[in-house]
Design a protein around this motif. Structure first.
Motif, PDB file in Angstrom:
ATOM      1  N   ALA A   1      89.821  16.154  17.497  1.00 27.15           N
ATOM      2  CA  ALA A   1      89.836  14.798  16.961  1.00 27.15           C
ATOM      3  C   ALA A   1      91.177  14.119  17.196  1.00 27.15           C
ATOM      4  O   ALA A   1      92.230  14.722  16.991  1.00 27.15           O
ATOM      5  N   CYS A   2      91.099  12.882  17.615  1.00 30.05           N
ATOM      6  CA  CYS A   2      92.256  11.999  17.660  1.00 30.05           C
ATOM      7  C   CYS A   2      92.035  11.000  16.539  1.00 30.05           C
ATOM      8  O   CYS A   2      91.163  10.143  16.627  1.00 30.05           O
TER       9      CYS A   2
ATOM     10  N   ILE B   1      94.602  13.899   5.314  1.00 29.88           N
ATOM     11  CA  ILE B   1      93.650  14.002   6.421  1.00 29.88           C
ATOM     12  C   ILE B   1      94.041  15.133   7.355  1.00 29.88           C
ATOM     13  O   ILE B   1      93.203  15.932   7.780  1.00 29.88           O
ATOM     14  N   ASP B   2      95.327  15.247   7.666  1.00 33.20           N
ATOM     15  CA  ASP B   2      95.806  16.312   8.541  1.00 33.20           C
ATOM     16  C   ASP B   2      95.490  17.683   7.951  1.00 33.20           C
ATOM     17  O   ASP B   2      94.998  18.572   8.649  1.00 33.20           O
TER      18      ASP B   2
ATOM     19  N   ARG C   1      92.834  20.472   9.470  1.00 30.12           N
ATOM     20  CA  ARG C   1      93.315  21.823   9.748  1.00 30.12           C
ATOM     21  C   ARG C   1      92.458  22.852   9.007  1.00 30.12           C
ATOM     22  O   ARG C   1      92.064  23.873   9.570  1.00 30.12           O
ATOM     23  N   GLN C   2      92.159  22.583   7.738  1.00 30.12           N
ATOM     24  CA  GLN C   2      91.354  23.495   6.932  1.00 30.12           C
ATOM     25  C   GLN C   2      89.948  23.667   7.515  1.00 30.12           C
ATOM     26  O   GLN C   2      89.372  24.746   7.437  1.00 30.12           O
TER      27      GLN C   2
ATOM     28  N   ILE D   1      90.685  20.594  15.673  1.00 30.91           N
ATOM     29  CA  ILE D   1      91.927  20.512  16.452  1.00 30.91           C
ATOM     30  C   ILE D   1      92.329  19.048  16.521  1.00 30.91           C
ATOM     31  O   ILE D   1      91.609  18.231  17.093  1.00 30.91           O
ATOM     32  N   ARG D   2      93.472  18.729  15.943  1.00 29.67           N
ATOM     33  CA  ARG D   2      93.921  17.333  15.940  1.00 29.67           C
ATOM     34  C   ARG D   2      94.910  17.106  17.069  1.00 29.67           C
ATOM     35  O   ARG D   2      95.848  17.879  17.250  1.00 29.67           O
ATOM     36  N   VAL D   3      94.682  16.039  17.804  1.00 33.48           N
ATOM     37  CA  VAL D   3      95.580  15.657  18.888  1.00 33.48           C
ATOM     38  C   VAL D   3      96.117  14.262  18.606  1.00 33.48           C
ATOM     39  O   VAL D   3      95.593  13.543  17.760  1.00 33.48           O
TER      40      VAL D   3
END
Length: 119
Positions: free
Chosen positions: A54-55, A81-82, A86-87, A91-93
């Motif tokens: 996710a972006c 949100i971050d 993560r939980q 995968i955050r980009v």
């Protein structure tokens, strides 16, 4: 999904999670309007071995204002949100370019296990 007036991220995500030809789910998000449904779908995707990338825009105050001006989306506290992403194993980009590259790598090579970049 545009302004999510009729079809929202959860609808699209549900289709992708259950689609046998989808191996990776890439999301470009302004907000997460249905957090419980998002959690359910992200969990289901991981159960099926489909990583979610996710972006999520709006990290800064300026970005949050831009998202609100664009679609009326309330972006929320980025730290929360971050942590939630993560939980959930999402995968955050940080950019659209990273979203495309990361989804492509995951599609081509699968999930890299552990906290390493290569073998």
């Amino acid at each position: 999904m545009g302004n999510e007036a009729i079809i929202n991220v959860a609808h699209g995500m549900e289709f992708l999670v259950e689609d046998p030809n989808t191996h990776v789910i890439a999301l470009f998000l302004e907000s997460i309007r249905q957090p419980a449904e998002f959690r359910r779908l992200a969990t289901r995707a991981l159960e099926l071995g489909k990583p979610v990338v996710a972006c999520k825009i709006g990290r800064s105050t300026l970005g949050a204002r831009a998202a609100a001006a664009h679609t009326g989306a309330l972006v929320g506290d980025d730290a929360i949100i971050d942590a939630a992403l993560r939980q959930l194993g999402v995968i955050r980009v940080d950019s659209l370019e990273d979203l495309i590259i990361t989804a492509g790598v995951l599609d081509g090579y699968g999930v890299i296990r552990g906290n390493r970049v290569g073998w």
